[in-house]
Motif scaffolding. Structure first.
Motif, mmCIF file in Angstrom:
data_model
loop_
_atom_site.group_PDB
_atom_site.id
_atom_site.type_symbol
_atom_site.label_atom_id
_atom_site.label_comp_id
_atom_site.label_asym_id
_atom_site.label_seq_id
_atom_site.Cartn_x
_atom_site.Cartn_y
_atom_site.Cartn_z
ATOM 1 N N LYS A 115 60.607 -34.483 -10.680
ATOM 2 C CA LYS A 115 59.417 -35.057 -11.495
ATOM 3 C C LYS A 115 59.842 -35.746 -12.670
ATOM 4 O O LYS A 115 59.287 -36.652 -13.144
ATOM 5 C CB LYS A 115 58.122 -34.168 -11.492
ATOM 6 C CG LYS A 115 56.882 -34.573 -12.004
ATOM 7 C CD LYS A 115 55.819 -33.845 -11.858
ATOM 8 C CE LYS A 115 54.418 -34.379 -12.453
ATOM 9 N NZ LYS A 115 54.432 -33.996 -13.932
ATOM 10 N N GLU A 119 60.342 -39.536 -13.851
ATOM 11 C CA GLU A 119 59.593 -40.132 -14.835
ATOM 12 C C GLU A 119 60.535 -40.647 -16.008
ATOM 13 O O GLU A 119 60.112 -41.596 -16.484
ATOM 14 C CB GLU A 119 58.785 -38.837 -15.718
ATOM 15 C CG GLU A 119 57.782 -39.186 -16.690
ATOM 16 C CD GLU A 119 57.234 -37.925 -17.200
ATOM 17 O OE1 GLU A 119 55.873 -37.858 -16.844
ATOM 18 O OE2 GLU A 119 57.915 -36.906 -17.565
ATOM 19 N N GLU A 125 55.679 -44.849 -9.169
ATOM 20 C CA GLU A 125 54.831 -43.673 -8.662
ATOM 21 C C GLU A 125 55.848 -42.755 -7.922
ATOM 22 O O GLU A 125 56.647 -42.994 -7.379
ATOM 23 C CB GLU A 125 53.896 -44.435 -7.571
ATOM 24 C CG GLU A 125 52.725 -45.385 -8.148
ATOM 25 C CD GLU A 125 51.934 -45.918 -7.084
ATOM 26 O OE1 GLU A 125 51.021 -46.616 -7.422
ATOM 27 O OE2 GLU A 125 52.143 -45.662 -5.769
ATOM 28 N N TYR A 143 51.718 -39.317 -8.366
ATOM 29 C CA TYR A 143 51.524 -39.522 -9.844
ATOM 30 C C TYR A 143 51.984 -40.830 -10.122
ATOM 31 O O TYR A 143 52.863 -41.578 -9.652
ATOM 32 C CB TYR A 143 52.698 -38.513 -10.662
ATOM 33 C CG TYR A 143 52.330 -37.048 -10.197
ATOM 34 C CD1 TYR A 143 51.420 -36.372 -11.201
ATOM 35 C CD2 TYR A 143 52.965 -36.302 -9.276
ATOM 36 C CE1 TYR A 143 51.363 -34.901 -10.931
ATOM 37 C CE2 TYR A 143 52.820 -34.963 -9.118
ATOM 38 C CZ TYR A 143 51.974 -34.250 -9.866
ATOM 39 O OH TYR A 143 51.580 -32.749 -9.858
ATOM 40 N N ARG A 144 51.355 -41.523 -11.194
ATOM 41 C CA ARG A 144 51.781 -42.732 -11.439
ATOM 42 C C ARG A 144 51.876 -42.923 -13.078
ATOM 43 O O ARG A 144 51.465 -42.161 -13.875
ATOM 44 C CB ARG A 144 50.443 -43.686 -11.512
ATOM 45 C CG ARG A 144 50.413 -45.093 -11.842
ATOM 46 C CD ARG A 144 49.058 -45.986 -11.369
ATOM 47 N NE ARG A 144 49.038 -45.848 -10.158
ATOM 48 C CZ ARG A 144 47.872 -45.428 -9.655
ATOM 49 N NH1 ARG A 144 46.839 -45.014 -10.259
ATOM 50 N NH2 ARG A 144 47.472 -45.289 -8.280
ATOM 51 N N LEU A 145 53.038 -43.557 -13.541
ATOM 52 C CA LEU A 145 53.367 -43.681 -14.668
ATOM 53 C C LEU A 145 52.376 -44.549 -15.594
ATOM 54 O O LEU A 145 52.266 -45.724 -15.603
ATOM 55 C CB LEU A 145 54.827 -44.472 -14.641
ATOM 56 C CG LEU A 145 55.856 -44.072 -15.861
ATOM 57 C CD1 LEU A 145 56.286 -42.923 -15.938
ATOM 58 C CD2 LEU A 145 57.072 -45.073 -15.759
ATOM 59 N N TYR A 150 53.892 -39.497 -16.481
ATOM 60 C CA TYR A 150 53.093 -39.374 -15.078
ATOM 61 C C TYR A 150 51.735 -38.529 -15.302
ATOM 62 O O TYR A 150 51.459 -37.646 -15.864
ATOM 63 C CB TYR A 150 53.918 -38.503 -14.104
ATOM 64 C CG TYR A 150 55.051 -39.344 -13.420
ATOM 65 C CD1 TYR A 150 55.040 -40.601 -13.014
ATOM 66 C CD2 TYR A 150 56.159 -38.401 -13.168
ATOM 67 C CE1 TYR A 150 55.808 -41.291 -12.293
ATOM 68 C CE2 TYR A 150 56.943 -39.167 -12.470
ATOM 69 C CZ TYR A 150 56.892 -40.393 -11.942
ATOM 70 O OH TYR A 150 57.978 -41.159 -11.105
#
Length: 236
Positions: A115, A119, A125, A143-145, A150
């Protein structure tokens, strides 16, 4: 952030394409990977994009040990085609979306190291899918940046792919956001193909029957014409 392009590297540096490990932890995870890859490849067919499964992603030129093998990664703006591995500095594109089919055994790596790495690489994503529900109660977590960090995706929508994601048993189902059409999974693709072939055969059969009826009608017309000619000849 790890440097992607350090000082010039020796041409002798070897970047392996395999570590000899199996595709996935269990057959359930393997099915989830295959289903995702096939569905997304169908979805992106004809576009400048690739979908890779369990292949090394090298993110630091000159350091072959700095690598990771995402279960599924989607990369846009690259030539379609197979890759032995993926080197960011050669392709000049970071994966847009990454999926990891997670389990209790890979949980720590998936939620910490990977993760953080994704990131830092600016992967837009990152989706974690737990097909057995071993540690993610909802099975799917994305998760979206946002501003280089994130944030949890709460609506099951992939903005990067323009798809809505749902869980169907132990697989991810993908739906187009505009038409709500489901991307076909491998088994459904076969079924759809069979239905298409059957429909084509039925259409061909109807065409043949129509052609046969037309031929019979033409023959009947010719017979009637011949009968009329005979009657006219007899009356003379």
């Amino acid at each position: 952030m790890t440097s992607l392009v350090p000082k010039s590297e020796s041409t002798d540096i070897f970047y392996p394409s395999s570590d000899g490990e199996p595709l996935a932890e269990t057959s359930v995870h393997a099915d989830a990977i295959i289903n995702t890859v096939v569905a997304l490849r169908q979805y992106l067919a004809g576009k400048p994009a690739i979908v890779l499964a369990d292949q090394f992603l090298y993110y630091a030129q000159g350091y072959p040990r700095l690598r990771v093998a995402p279960d599924v990664m989607v990369i846009y703006n690259v030539p379609p085609g197979a890759r032995d591995n993926y080197k960011i500095w050669e392709e000049r594109q970071v994966p847009l979306v990454i999926f990891e089919m997670t389990s209790q055994g890979t949980r720590e790596q998936d939620i910490s190291f990977k993760k953080t790495l994704y990131e830092q690489l600016a992967v837009l994503e990152y989706w974690l899918f737990d097909p057995k529900g071993e540690w993610i109660p909802e099975q799917l977590r994305g998760y979206r940046l946002i501003r280089q960090e994130y944030e949890l995706i709460t609506d099951k929508r992939s903005e990067a792919l323009q798809l809505r994601l749902e869980i169907e048993e132990q697989l991810i189902a993908f739906y187009k956001q505009d038409t709500k059409e489901k991307l076909l999974a491998p088994g459904e693709l076969v079924q759809a193909l069979q239905q298409e072939i059957l429909a084509r055969e039925q259409a061909e059969e109807r065409t043949k029957q129509a052609e046969e009826r037309a031929k019979q009608a033409e023959l009947q017309v010719e017979r009637l014409k011949e009968q009329l000619r005979r009657r006219e000849a007899a009356c003379r």
